[in-house]
Design an enzyme around this catalytic site. Structure first.
Site, short mmCIF file in Angstrom:
data_model
loop_
_atom_site.label_atom_id
_atom_site.label_comp_id
_atom_site.label_asym_id
_atom_site.label_seq_id
_atom_site.Cartn_x
_atom_site.Cartn_y
_atom_site.Cartn_z
N GLU A 61 0.87 -1.13 0.18
CA GLU A 61 0.00 0.04 0.11
C GLU A 61 0.91 1.37 -0.08
O GLU A 61 0.52 2.10 -0.90
CB GLU A 61 -0.81 0.19 1.15
CG GLU A 61 -1.90 -0.99 1.10
CD GLU A 61 -1.68 -2.45 1.40
OE1 GLU A 61 -2.50 -3.25 1.12
OE2 GLU A 61 -0.63 -2.72 1.88
N HIS A 130 -9.60 -6.86 10.22
CA HIS A 130 -10.14 -6.63 8.82
C HIS A 130 -11.39 -5.95 9.00
O HIS A 130 -12.12 -5.94 7.90
CB HIS A 130 -10.05 -7.92 8.10
CG HIS A 130 -8.86 -8.73 7.59
ND1 HIS A 130 -7.83 -9.10 8.37
CD2 HIS A 130 -8.47 -8.46 6.31
CE1 HIS A 130 -7.14 -9.57 7.88
NE2 HIS A 130 -7.22 -9.44 6.66
#
Length: 323
Positions: A61, A130
């Site tokens: 990322e 998550h």
């Protein structure tokens, strides 16, 4: 005229329009190419637009968000997908210290017209790392826009507006909303910083955003059976925030419940409560109530996960406590 579509289809249409109408636009992110996206939003894009405009990124990322920032500064219009907002932590320096600040620190010589699409929220039983909701964090950063659509129409209408901005946007989609259906008005374009009163009411205002808007509307329907008229305000964007609509509804109903999915301590709802107390204190007939997630990491177990995040009944109970 309007067309019924799912939340997923609305996002897909927004991306398709961007790619078709602006040659500067390209998509970059994890699994958005041949796989079609982790949430099936970009299915068929790789075949239609090719690898030059649909860029499958490595699982880094920091690297691909940084690349997006650089290309935006150079004149392109990247739409970067971070698979979930949890993974944005790996790019938070790029987002907060670079994308959000470049325009200001360069004296408007450079800008970062980039949309970062990402997925927030719990309810899919994918465990604590998550299932978090960090959109409130990003709303605290000057230089960033934060959009949190709750319906297909809002998703497409806000996305079209975000494409015109010269500053970075966190476009935050809830994991449980992709299958939600709704009518989308033809040509809809929604300005950022304009909340929507999803349901009119007179006894209490329920303020929320993203998936919790659906829970709030369900709660309002149940409250009607008990003779309680609840107004539901969907913030739609956290930065900019529509203070005017919040205060107008408070003055109308004199009672407020703020609902969000993340934990209460340090949550964005606290900012909303502060604004209501400051701007409309004399109109309140009761203290402002907050409904939020439990102060625990989101459990993997589905039954425990359901206990950790607000549900319709908790909203109903909070309203009845005020009335």
């Amino acid at each position: 005229m309007s067309t019924e579509m799912t939340y997923r289809q609305a996002i897909c249409q927004g991306l398709t329009e961007a790619l078709d109408e602006d040659p500067r636009v390209y998509l970059m992110g994890e699994d958005i190419g041949p796989y079609g996206g982790a949430f099936a939003v970009t299915q068929g894009f790789w075949e239609k637009y090719g690898p030059r405009r649909i860029k499958d990124s490595p699982l880094s990322e920091s690297a691909f968000v940084g690349a997006g920032i650089g290309s935006a500064m150079a004149g392109l219009r990247p739409i970067v997908e971070i698979m979930t907002i949890n993974f944005s932590l790996l790019a938070i320096d790029q987002i907060v210290n670079h994308a959000a600040k470049v325009r200001y620190m360069s004296g408007d010589q450079f800008s970062v017209p980039m949309i970062i699409r990402t997925v927030t929220g719990a309810g899919a039983s994918v465990a604590a790392t998550h299932s978090q909701s960090f959109e409130g964090w990003y709303a605290s950063v000057p230089g960033l826009y934060v959009a949190v659509p709750s319906t297909p129409e809002d998703a497409l209408g806000l996305f079209r507006t975000c494409r015109e901005l010269m500053d970075p946007v966190m476009f935050v989609e809830h994991i449980l909303l992709y299958g939600a259906r709704g009518d989308v008005s033809d040509g809809i374009k929604i300005p950022l910083g304009k909340a929507d009163v999803k349901k009119q009411g007179s006894d209490v205002t329920i303020i929320s955003y993203s998936k919790m808007v659906q829970n709030s509307l369900e709660a309002a329907a149940l409250l009607e059976n008990d003779g309680i008229s609840a107004e539901v305000v969907d913030l739609r964007t956290l930065r900019p925030l529509d203070v005017e609509t919040i205060i107008a509804s408070t003055k109308k109903t004199h009672r407020v419940v703020v609902v969000e999915e993340t934990t209460k301590f340090g949550g964005f709802a606290g900012e909303v409560v502060s604004i209501v107390q400051q701007e409309a204190f004399d109109y309140l007939d009761a203290p402002v109530e907050r409904v939020a997630g439990e102060e625990v990491p989101i459990p993997y177990s589905m039954p425990l996960e359901k206990l950790a995040i607000p549900d319709t009944q908790r909203i109903v109970s909070a309203v009845k406590k005020l009335i």
